[in-house]
Design a protein around this motif. Structure first.
Motif, PDB file in Angstrom:
ATOM      1  N   CYS A   1     -30.057 -50.277-101.404  1.00 48.83           N
ATOM      2  CA  CYS A   1     -31.405 -51.263-101.281  1.00 48.83           C
ATOM      3  C   CYS A   1     -32.305 -50.595-102.657  1.00 48.83           C
ATOM      4  CB  CYS A   1     -32.232 -50.869-100.007  1.00 48.83           C
ATOM      5  SG  CYS A   1     -33.699 -51.561 -99.730  1.00 48.83           S
ATOM      6  N   LEU A   2     -32.755 -52.183-103.065  1.00 43.56           N
ATOM      7  CA  LEU A   2     -33.465 -51.838-104.287  1.00 43.56           C
ATOM      8  C   LEU A   2     -34.791 -51.332-104.073  1.00 43.56           C
ATOM      9  CD1 LEU A   2     -32.666 -55.651-106.048  1.00 43.56           C
ATOM     10  CD2 LEU A   2     -31.889 -53.125-106.821  1.00 43.56           C
ATOM     11  N   GLN A   3     -35.489 -51.526-102.714  1.00 44.01           N
ATOM     12  CA  GLN A   3     -36.545 -51.226-102.420  1.00 44.01           C
ATOM     13  C   GLN A   3     -36.593 -49.701-102.092  1.00 44.01           C
ATOM     14  OE1 GLN A   3     -39.494 -52.558-102.459  1.00 44.01           O
ATOM     15  NE2 GLN A   3     -40.851 -51.020-101.802  1.00 44.01           N
ATOM     16  N   CYS A   4     -35.951 -49.178-101.004  1.00 41.37           N
ATOM     17  CA  CYS A   4     -35.939 -47.946-100.366  1.00 41.37           C
ATOM     18  C   CYS A   4     -34.846 -47.096-101.145  1.00 41.37           C
ATOM     19  CB  CYS A   4     -35.987 -47.921 -98.930  1.00 41.37           C
ATOM     20  SG  CYS A   4     -34.338 -48.303 -98.446  1.00 41.37           S
ATOM     21  N   GLY A   5     -33.736 -47.397-101.552  1.00 45.17           N
ATOM     22  CA  GLY A   5     -32.686 -46.779-101.990  1.00 45.17           C
ATOM     23  C   GLY A   5     -31.799 -46.324-101.177  1.00 45.17           C
ATOM     24  N   GLY A   6     -32.202 -46.557 -99.866  1.00 47.95           N
ATOM     25  CA  GLY A   6     -31.131 -46.424 -98.717  1.00 47.95           C
ATOM     26  C   GLY A   6     -29.747 -47.240 -98.876  1.00 47.95           C
ATOM     27  N   GLU A   7     -28.692 -46.594 -98.227  1.00 44.67           N
ATOM     28  CA  GLU A   7     -27.536 -47.253 -98.077  1.00 44.67           C
ATOM     29  C   GLU A   7     -27.437 -48.386 -97.160  1.00 44.67           C
ATOM     30  OE1 GLU A   7     -25.299 -44.198 -96.671  1.00 44.67           O
ATOM     31  OE2 GLU A   7     -24.732 -43.310 -98.535  1.00 44.67           O
ATOM     32  N   ILE A   8     -26.638 -49.480 -97.817  1.00 43.51           N
ATOM     33  CA  ILE A   8     -26.686 -50.676 -96.994  1.00 43.51           C
ATOM     34  C   ILE A   8     -25.262 -50.745 -96.733  1.00 43.51           C
ATOM     35  CG2 ILE A   8     -26.561 -53.107 -97.020  1.00 43.51           C
ATOM     36  CD1 ILE A   8     -29.128 -52.939 -99.015  1.00 43.51           C
ATOM     37  N   TYR A   9     -24.535 -50.999 -95.375  1.00 49.53           N
ATOM     38  CA  TYR A   9     -23.434 -50.822 -94.750  1.00 49.53           C
ATOM     39  C   TYR A   9     -22.929 -52.250 -94.316  1.00 49.53           C
ATOM     40  CZ  TYR A   9     -24.767 -45.943 -94.140  1.00 49.53           C
ATOM     41  OH  TYR A   9     -25.355 -44.731 -94.219  1.00 49.53           O
ATOM     42  N   ALA A  10     -21.582 -52.257 -94.455  1.00 52.28           N
ATOM     43  CA  ALA A  10     -20.885 -53.660 -94.095  1.00 52.28           C
ATOM     44  C   ALA A  10     -21.398 -53.736 -92.714  1.00 52.28           C
ATOM     45  CB  ALA A  10     -19.279 -53.312 -94.019  1.00 52.28           C
ATOM     46  N   GLY A  11     -21.714 -54.869 -92.236  1.00 51.96           N
ATOM     47  CA  GLY A  11     -22.187 -55.405 -91.023  1.00 51.96           C
ATOM     48  C   GLY A  11     -23.595 -55.264 -90.612  1.00 51.96           C
TER      49      GLY A  11
ATOM     50  N   TYR B   1     -40.495 -55.303-100.816  1.00 50.65           N
ATOM     51  CA  TYR B   1     -40.045 -55.691-102.164  1.00 50.65           C
ATOM     52  C   TYR B   1     -40.480 -56.930-102.844  1.00 50.65           C
ATOM     53  CZ  TYR B   1     -36.452 -56.590-105.585  1.00 50.65           C
ATOM     54  OH  TYR B   1     -35.911 -56.873-106.670  1.00 50.65           O
ATOM     55  N   ILE B   2     -40.690 -57.876-102.028  1.00 47.35           N
ATOM     56  CA  ILE B   2     -41.718 -59.049-102.628  1.00 47.35           C
ATOM     57  C   ILE B   2     -42.917 -58.679-103.202  1.00 47.35           C
ATOM     58  CG2 ILE B   2     -42.760 -61.465-102.069  1.00 47.35           C
ATOM     59  CD1 ILE B   2     -40.118 -61.559-100.118  1.00 47.35           C
ATOM     60  N   LEU B   3     -43.716 -57.844-102.263  1.00 48.06           N
ATOM     61  CA  LEU B   3     -45.205 -57.483-102.714  1.00 48.06           C
ATOM     62  C   LEU B   3     -44.982 -56.733-104.089  1.00 48.06           C
ATOM     63  CD1 LEU B   3     -47.054 -56.279 -99.467  1.00 48.06           C
ATOM     64  CD2 LEU B   3     -47.328 -58.562-100.994  1.00 48.06           C
ATOM     65  N   ASP B   4     -44.061 -55.950-104.328  1.00 50.53           N
ATOM     66  CA  ASP B   4     -43.856 -55.095-105.503  1.00 50.53           C
ATOM     67  C   ASP B   4     -43.500 -55.987-106.792  1.00 50.53           C
ATOM     68  OD1 ASP B   4     -44.668 -52.798-104.143  1.00 50.53           O
ATOM     69  OD2 ASP B   4     -42.546 -51.902-104.130  1.00 50.53           O
ATOM     70  N   CYS B   5     -42.663 -57.007-106.409  1.00 49.10           N
ATOM     71  CA  CYS B   5     -42.130 -57.719-107.423  1.00 49.10           C
ATOM     72  C   CYS B   5     -43.129 -58.976-107.995  1.00 49.10           C
ATOM     73  CB  CYS B   5     -40.852 -58.738-107.041  1.00 49.10           C
ATOM     74  SG  CYS B   5     -39.529 -57.533-106.921  1.00 49.10           S
ATOM     75  N   VAL B   6     -43.887 -59.574-106.835  1.00 51.43           N
ATOM     76  CA  VAL B   6     -44.668 -60.523-107.337  1.00 51.43           C
ATOM     77  C   VAL B   6     -46.444 -60.096-107.155  1.00 51.43           C
ATOM     78  CG1 VAL B   6     -45.560 -62.896-106.400  1.00 51.43           C
ATOM     79  CG2 VAL B   6     -43.105 -62.038-106.332  1.00 51.43           C
ATOM     80  N   GLY B   7     -46.579 -59.222-106.070  1.00 50.64           N
ATOM     81  CA  GLY B   7     -48.017 -58.858-106.421  1.00 50.64           C
ATOM     82  C   GLY B   7     -48.654 -59.767-105.310  1.00 50.64           C
ATOM     83  N   VAL B   8     -49.793 -58.951-104.771  1.00 49.85           N
ATOM     84  CA  VAL B   8     -50.685 -59.681-103.513  1.00 49.85           C
ATOM     85  C   VAL B   8     -51.388 -60.926-104.163  1.00 49.85           C
ATOM     86  CG1 VAL B   8     -52.641 -59.419-102.112  1.00 49.85           C
ATOM     87  CG2 VAL B   8     -50.821 -57.525-102.186  1.00 49.85           C
ATOM     88  N   PRO B   9     -51.969 -60.899-105.182  1.00 45.03           N
ATOM     89  CA  PRO B   9     -52.664 -62.043-105.888  1.00 45.03           C
ATOM     90  C   PRO B   9     -51.969 -63.216-105.949  1.00 45.03           C
ATOM     91  CG  PRO B   9     -53.460 -60.141-107.173  1.00 45.03           C
ATOM     92  CD  PRO B   9     -52.288 -59.646-106.329  1.00 45.03           C
ATOM     93  N   GLU B  10     -50.737 -63.196-106.256  1.00 45.20           N
ATOM     94  CA  GLU B  10     -49.860 -64.189-106.767  1.00 45.20           C
ATOM     95  C   GLU B  10     -49.202 -64.771-105.414  1.00 45.20           C
ATOM     96  OE1 GLU B  10     -47.362 -67.342-108.257  1.00 45.20           O
ATOM     97  OE2 GLU B  10     -48.804 -65.876-108.992  1.00 45.20           O
TER      98      GLU B  10
END
Length: 71
Positions: A19-29, A48-57
């Motif tokens: 995961c790009l946000q938490c770094g945890g594993e993403i499993y099949a299924g 993730y969206i908040l980190d990428c775009v920001g609250v004002p946007e």
């Protein structure tokens, strides 16, 4: 007759990525978002969206503007 032994433990789940946000594993299924940047857990997408775009946007995109309240 020679019968093979079955494993006692189920096989390890296949890791698709991280995961790009938490770094945890993403499993099949497992439900997740898949985009040009990579994989994001479904539960991590909001942050993730908040980190990428920001609250004002994000606020502006749904019709909110920052105002200073009159004294």
């Amino acid at each position: 007759m020679n019968i093979p032994e079955l494993p006692l433990e189920p096989p390890e789940p296949k890791v698709l990525g991280y995961c790009l946000q938490c770094g945890g594993e993403i499993y099949a299924g497992e439900s997740h978002y898949n985009g040009s940047g990579g994989l994001v857990h479904e539960d991590c997408m909001g942050d993730y969206i908040l980190d990428c775009v920001g609250v004002p946007e994000l606020a502006a995109r749904i019709g909110y503007r920052i105002k200073i309240a009159a004294p």
